[in-house]
Design an enzyme around this catalytic site. Sequence first.
Site, short mmCIF file in Angstrom:
data_model
loop_
_atom_site.label_atom_id
_atom_site.label_comp_id
_atom_site.label_asym_id
_atom_site.label_seq_id
_atom_site.Cartn_x
_atom_site.Cartn_y
_atom_site.Cartn_z
N HIS A 180 -5.27 -4.61 -5.61
CA HIS A 180 -4.31 -5.37 -6.65
C HIS A 180 -3.02 -4.74 -6.90
O HIS A 180 -2.11 -5.31 -6.57
CB HIS A 180 -5.15 -5.25 -7.91
CG HIS A 180 -4.62 -6.20 -8.96
ND1 HIS A 180 -3.50 -6.33 -9.81
CD2 HIS A 180 -5.17 -7.55 -9.24
CE1 HIS A 180 -3.59 -7.25 -10.68
NE2 HIS A 180 -4.49 -8.20 -10.15
N CYS A 181 -3.06 -3.59 -6.72
CA CYS A 181 -1.63 -2.79 -6.90
C CYS A 181 -0.91 -3.18 -5.61
O CYS A 181 0.44 -3.05 -5.61
CB CYS A 181 -1.75 -1.43 -7.00
SG CYS A 181 -2.30 -0.89 -8.48
N MET A 182 -1.37 -3.10 -4.56
CA MET A 182 -0.66 -3.46 -2.99
C MET A 182 -0.21 -4.67 -2.73
O MET A 182 0.12 -4.90 -1.46
CB MET A 182 -1.56 -2.68 -1.93
CG MET A 182 -1.56 -1.20 -2.28
SD MET A 182 -2.49 -0.39 -0.58
CE MET A 182 -3.97 -1.16 -0.76
N ARG A 210 2.87 -4.76 -6.41
CA ARG A 210 2.57 -5.40 -7.58
C ARG A 210 3.48 -5.11 -8.59
O ARG A 210 3.95 -5.96 -9.51
CB ARG A 210 1.18 -5.13 -8.09
CG ARG A 210 0.76 -5.73 -9.38
CD ARG A 210 0.27 -6.94 -9.39
NE ARG A 210 -0.83 -7.36 -8.28
CZ ARG A 210 -1.34 -8.37 -8.28
NH1 ARG A 210 -1.27 -9.30 -9.37
NH2 ARG A 210 -2.37 -8.57 -7.38
N GLY A 218 -5.11 0.39 -5.77
CA GLY A 218 -5.93 -0.50 -4.87
C GLY A 218 -5.27 -1.74 -4.46
O GLY A 218 -4.14 -1.88 -4.46
#
EC number: 3.5.3.6
Length: 414
Positions: A401-403, A162, A399
């Site tokens: 969203h970050c990945m 992200r 989580g």
Amino acid sequence: MTTPIGAWSEVGKLREVMVCEPRLAHRRLTPSNCRELLFDDVLWVEKAQEDHRDFVAKMRERGIVVHEMHQLLSEVLDISEGRSWVLDRKLSPNAVGLGVDEDVRDWLNDMPSDTLAEYLIGGVAYGEVPADRRKHVLGALIKAHSENEFLIPPLPNTQFTRDTTAWIFGGVTFNPMRWPARQQETVLASAIYTHHPIFAERDFKIWYGCAEADHGMSTLEGGDIMPVGNGTVLIGMGERSSWQAITQVARSLFAQNAARRMVVAAMAPDRASMHLDTVFSFCDVDLVTLYKPVVDTITPLVLEPSSEAAGFSVRVDDRHFTDVVASSLGLDGLRTVETGGDCWEAQREQWDDGNNVVALEPGVVVGYDRNTATNALLAKAGVEVVEIKAAELGRGRGGGHCMTCPITRDPVDY
């Protein structure tokens, strides 16, 4: 109608995404270096890989095209021009020092593309350079350093795709990262977007950033960036993204009529809430999950195009952040799901990325299994939570969203 490349919302149907599986870089994490590399602990890498592959499989089951970063980079390295571009930058004087390029370039250049991609992300220790290549400058450096020190540092935070680049509507930013442990990630991501055939043949803008430039105090990370739709972009301004970078992105978007407003979420810098998406993310067209103790303290700054020298005007909006976001989208308000549990459990679940969910389509998100209280509240609000295991993947503080780096996502009608 086929959706053009770009992230046109935060919750529209996700069509195409880039991820990065934990591999060699994560095997380099130790108790002595993990903090420097921005991880809170070492990973059980095999288990992290298993859980990451499960995450990818669950996205593919819903028809999402998932690109893996090692594979994309390997395919760039198959192209002579792409390989030279990457090695020129990874072996530059600023990256490794003068004289090192001459000693190791041929060794790296002789590697198969998949092996070279593994090392460029996973790092190269001095002791891994073959003895017959340890000449001149490198020979002296190896005597001055431990063989276990890194000539090319590992990049375990590539797991969080992200952040290094961010798609905003029909274009992308190449982000100058806040901490040295992550800054070289942008070089590799930039190589993919500028040399890989799946991008070379598509039309998109580069809004901001250059992998080779010294951006000074301008830092920007994708976890702070949310192209929510209706011409509105949200950007967090806390630990990782600075006013210097945010305003340059705003000017670029406004100058090219790509956005009508930017809502900057001014937050106190803190690792637990390093990015906006650690405390706030969309789950449905009008529903967000949020960590109230932080979101309640956000000061919203609204930037809009103007004839002023900077290219925009700025004003402080005294309303609650969620009210500002809602009105920007033309909504009367947002439904909210707060981090679940009592005050202690809510702190734990926020730390474990309970609010860092990624929408696969409106009303369907991926979240970590350990955040039972928050997931239950989301389900009660009508959100389908596709759970993935958190025990290993979450050790770097990120989580679903970050990945994920959404490359193509449908717009939402507001």
